[in-house]
Design a protein around this motif. Structure first.
Motif, PDB file in Angstrom:
ATOM      1  N   TYR A  95      51.746  50.004  51.280  1.00  0.00           N
ATOM      2  CA  TYR A  95      52.085  49.783  49.867  1.00  0.00           C
ATOM      3  C   TYR A  95      51.162  48.750  49.206  1.00  0.00           C
ATOM      4  O   TYR A  95      50.755  48.913  48.050  1.00  0.00           O
ATOM      5  CB  TYR A  95      53.551  49.357  49.737  1.00  0.00           C
ATOM      6  N   SER A  96      50.849  47.684  49.936  1.00  0.00           N
ATOM      7  CA  SER A  96      49.926  46.688  49.358  1.00  0.00           C
ATOM      8  C   SER A  96      48.539  47.300  49.169  1.00  0.00           C
ATOM      9  O   SER A  96      47.838  46.986  48.203  1.00  0.00           O
ATOM     10  CB  SER A  96      49.848  45.445  50.248  1.00  0.00           C
ATOM     11  N   GLY A  97      48.157  48.211  50.083  1.00  0.00           N
ATOM     12  CA  GLY A  97      46.856  48.871  49.944  1.00  0.00           C
ATOM     13  C   GLY A  97      46.777  49.727  48.689  1.00  0.00           C
ATOM     14  O   GLY A  97      45.765  49.754  47.999  1.00  0.00           O
ATOM     15  N   VAL A  98      47.902  50.443  48.387  1.00  0.00           N
ATOM     16  CA  VAL A  98      47.934  51.276  47.173  1.00  0.00           C
ATOM     17  C   VAL A  98      47.777  50.405  45.927  1.00  0.00           C
ATOM     18  O   VAL A  98      46.993  50.713  45.025  1.00  0.00           O
ATOM     19  CB  VAL A  98      49.256  52.077  47.107  1.00  0.00           C
ATOM     20  N   VAL A  99      48.557  49.301  45.893  1.00  0.00           N
ATOM     21  CA  VAL A  99      48.495  48.406  44.723  1.00  0.00           C
ATOM     22  C   VAL A  99      47.098  47.790  44.588  1.00  0.00           C
ATOM     23  O   VAL A  99      46.520  47.748  43.488  1.00  0.00           O
ATOM     24  CB  VAL A  99      49.562  47.291  44.855  1.00  0.00           C
ATOM     25  N   LEU A 100      46.552  47.330  45.701  1.00  0.00           N
ATOM     26  CA  LEU A 100      45.219  46.696  45.655  1.00  0.00           C
ATOM     27  C   LEU A 100      44.140  47.695  45.253  1.00  0.00           C
ATOM     28  O   LEU A 100      43.177  47.342  44.568  1.00  0.00           O
ATOM     29  CB  LEU A 100      44.899  46.084  47.020  1.00  0.00           C
ATOM     30  N   PHE A 101      44.315  48.960  45.667  1.00  0.00           N
ATOM     31  CA  PHE A 101      43.331  49.976  45.280  1.00  0.00           C
ATOM     32  C   PHE A 101      43.341  50.188  43.760  1.00  0.00           C
ATOM     33  O   PHE A 101      42.277  50.344  43.145  1.00  0.00           O
ATOM     34  CB  PHE A 101      43.617  51.300  45.991  1.00  0.00           C
ATOM     35  N   VAL A 102      44.548  50.176  43.166  1.00  0.00           N
ATOM     36  CA  VAL A 102      44.644  50.321  41.701  1.00  0.00           C
ATOM     37  C   VAL A 102      43.960  49.142  41.018  1.00  0.00           C
ATOM     38  O   VAL A 102      43.186  49.315  40.065  1.00  0.00           O
ATOM     39  CB  VAL A 102      46.126  50.431  41.270  1.00  0.00           C
ATOM     40  N   PHE A 103      44.259  47.912  41.495  1.00  0.00           N
ATOM     41  CA  PHE A 103      43.608  46.728  40.925  1.00  0.00           C
ATOM     42  C   PHE A 103      42.092  46.814  41.087  1.00  0.00           C
ATOM     43  O   PHE A 103      41.328  46.477  40.172  1.00  0.00           O
ATOM     44  CB  PHE A 103      44.127  45.455  41.600  1.00  0.00           C
ATOM     45  N   LEU A 104      41.657  47.250  42.265  1.00  0.00           N
ATOM     46  CA  LEU A 104      40.223  47.363  42.541  1.00  0.00           C
ATOM     47  C   LEU A 104      39.567  48.354  41.589  1.00  0.00           C
ATOM     48  O   LEU A 104      38.475  48.095  41.053  1.00  0.00           O
ATOM     49  CB  LEU A 104      40.023  47.818  43.988  1.00  0.00           C
ATOM     50  N   LEU A 105      40.264  49.468  41.346  1.00  0.00           N
ATOM     51  CA  LEU A 105      39.732  50.495  40.443  1.00  0.00           C
ATOM     52  C   LEU A 105      39.570  49.932  39.021  1.00  0.00           C
ATOM     53  O   LEU A 105      38.515  50.079  38.391  1.00  0.00           O
ATOM     54  CB  LEU A 105      40.692  51.692  40.437  1.00  0.00           C
ATOM     55  N   PHE A 106      40.610  49.262  38.523  1.00  0.00           N
ATOM     56  CA  PHE A 106      40.559  48.759  37.148  1.00  0.00           C
ATOM     57  C   PHE A 106      39.542  47.621  36.990  1.00  0.00           C
ATOM     58  O   PHE A 106      38.830  47.557  35.988  1.00  0.00           O
ATOM     59  CB  PHE A 106      41.947  48.295  36.701  1.00  0.00           C
ATOM     60  N   THR A 107      39.472  46.711  37.954  1.00  0.00           N
ATOM     61  CA  THR A 107      38.509  45.609  37.819  1.00  0.00           C
ATOM     62  C   THR A 107      37.072  46.140  37.836  1.00  0.00           C
ATOM     63  O   THR A 107      36.210  45.609  37.137  1.00  0.00           O
ATOM     64  CB  THR A 107      38.699  44.561  38.929  1.00  0.00           C
ATOM     65  N   ASN A 108      36.829  47.200  38.620  1.00  0.00           N
ATOM     66  CA  ASN A 108      35.497  47.808  38.619  1.00  0.00           C
ATOM     67  C   ASN A 108      35.180  48.459  37.271  1.00  0.00           C
ATOM     68  O   ASN A 108      34.070  48.344  36.764  1.00  0.00           O
ATOM     69  CB  ASN A 108      35.388  48.841  39.743  1.00  0.00           C
ATOM     70  N   ILE A 109      36.189  49.153  36.721  1.00  0.00           N
ATOM     71  CA  ILE A 109      35.989  49.795  35.411  1.00  0.00           C
ATOM     72  C   ILE A 109      35.744  48.734  34.338  1.00  0.00           C
ATOM     73  O   ILE A 109      34.851  48.873  33.491  1.00  0.00           O
ATOM     74  CB  ILE A 109      37.200  50.669  35.050  1.00  0.00           C
ATOM     75  N   PHE A 110      36.537  47.657  34.369  1.00  0.00           N
ATOM     76  CA  PHE A 110      36.357  46.588  33.375  1.00  0.00           C
ATOM     77  C   PHE A 110      34.967  45.969  33.495  1.00  0.00           C
ATOM     78  O   PHE A 110      34.294  45.712  32.493  1.00  0.00           O
ATOM     79  CB  PHE A 110      37.426  45.507  33.568  1.00  0.00           C
ATOM     80  N   ALA A 111      34.538  45.687  34.740  1.00  0.00           N
ATOM     81  CA  ALA A 111      33.218  45.075  34.949  1.00  0.00           C
ATOM     82  C   ALA A 111      32.107  46.009  34.454  1.00  0.00           C
ATOM     83  O   ALA A 111      31.156  45.572  33.796  1.00  0.00           O
ATOM     84  CB  ALA A 111      33.020  44.760  36.433  1.00  0.00           C
ATOM     85  N   TYR A 112      32.263  47.304  34.747  1.00  0.00           N
ATOM     86  CA  TYR A 112      31.233  48.275  34.354  1.00  0.00           C
ATOM     87  C   TYR A 112      31.135  48.405  32.834  1.00  0.00           C
ATOM     88  O   TYR A 112      30.040  48.389  32.264  1.00  0.00           O
ATOM     89  CB  TYR A 112      31.552  49.638  34.982  1.00  0.00           C
TER      90      TYR A 112
END
Length: 252
Positions: free
Chosen positions: A164-181
């Motif tokens: 469950y923590s992996g799923v949540v962290l993956f979502v955060f990882l996805l959004f932070t990458n999109i924001f940075a890009y």
């Protein structure tokens, strides 16, 4: 060898003092009311940094303040907007842009935007691209840790926690990458501009004989959608579109 290290240290120290001196001199000139001198110093420092591939939101912000003091509002807005590109979450920059916009002639109502787009832009602009990139690295490392917990933990409860923590962290990882890009893309692909001419006609096609649609005035921000020779196709906040000559505006 010792002399070489000493020489390198002296050169680095001298460069640091020089950069600091320009900023301090500009601030001193500003504090003394010598706004033109401050503008000259800041323009020179920004140009020098640009040649080295660097940029500073603080320098652009201070330059915007100096231009505002001499009542050159379009140039003030231009530099505030450039400062916001590098530090989109800074409240002082945002406040000064909003205040300077009260001084320009054009008052354009913003067309309604989709609420998810407004939410996305609002969250993305909380931090600059470098900060989002650093957060991405942190979330990536935590995500790897979650995967390790899920695959190699002997206990079922720990496997569930890892999943469950992996799923949540993956979502955060996805959004932070999109924001940075998207933040980085905004800095590199400058597609907005400030009108510099006192009065700039916007026409229906890129030639001087085409029909005039509306007129924009100095300080108004526009989005550039196309380019054709010495003309830009622009769009303003209310959704109106037309063509304007390139020498009437300055790219942010």
């Amino acid at each position: 060898m010792k002399q070489l290290f000493i020489s390198i240290f002296i050169i680095i120290s001298t460069l640091g003092i020089s950069a600091q001196s320009v900023a301090e001199q500009a601030q001193k000139a500003y504090d003394n009311g010598d706004f033109r001198d401050a503008i000259t110093l800041l323009e020179g420092e920004i140009k020098a940094q640009k040649e080295q591939g660097k940029a500073s939101a603080e320098l652009y912000y201070n330059l915007g303040n100096a231009y505002f003091r001499v009542n050159e509002i379009p140039l003030a807005l231009l530099n505030y907007e450039r400062a916001q590109l590098y530090d989109p979450g800074d409240r002082d920059i945002k406040h000064n842009i909003e205040y300077a916009q009260t001084k320009i002639e054009d008052k354009i109502l913003t067309a309604d935007n989709f609420f998810l787009k407004m939410w996305f832009n609002g969250v993305r602009d909380l931090l600059p691209s470098n900060s989002w990139a650093k957060l991405s690295i942190v979330f990536f490392l935590l995500f790897i840790g979650s995967l390790f917990l899920f695959f190699f933990s002997p206990k079922l409860s720990l496997k569930k926690a890892g999943f469950y923590s992996g799923v949540v962290l993956f979502v955060f990882l996805l959004f932070t990458n999109i924001f940075a890009y998207t933040q980085k893309k905004n800095v590199e692909n400058r597609d907005t501009a400030i009108i510099m001419a006192g009065s700039a006609p916007v026409v229906s096609s890129p030639n001087t004989t085409s029909k005039e649609l509306f007129i924009l005035h100095a300080g108004t921000k526009v989005s550039i959608t196309k380019e054709d020779g010495s003309w830009y196709e622009i769009e303003i906040d209310n959704g109106s579109v037309g063509w304007i000559q390139k020498d009437k505006l300055e790219i942010i």
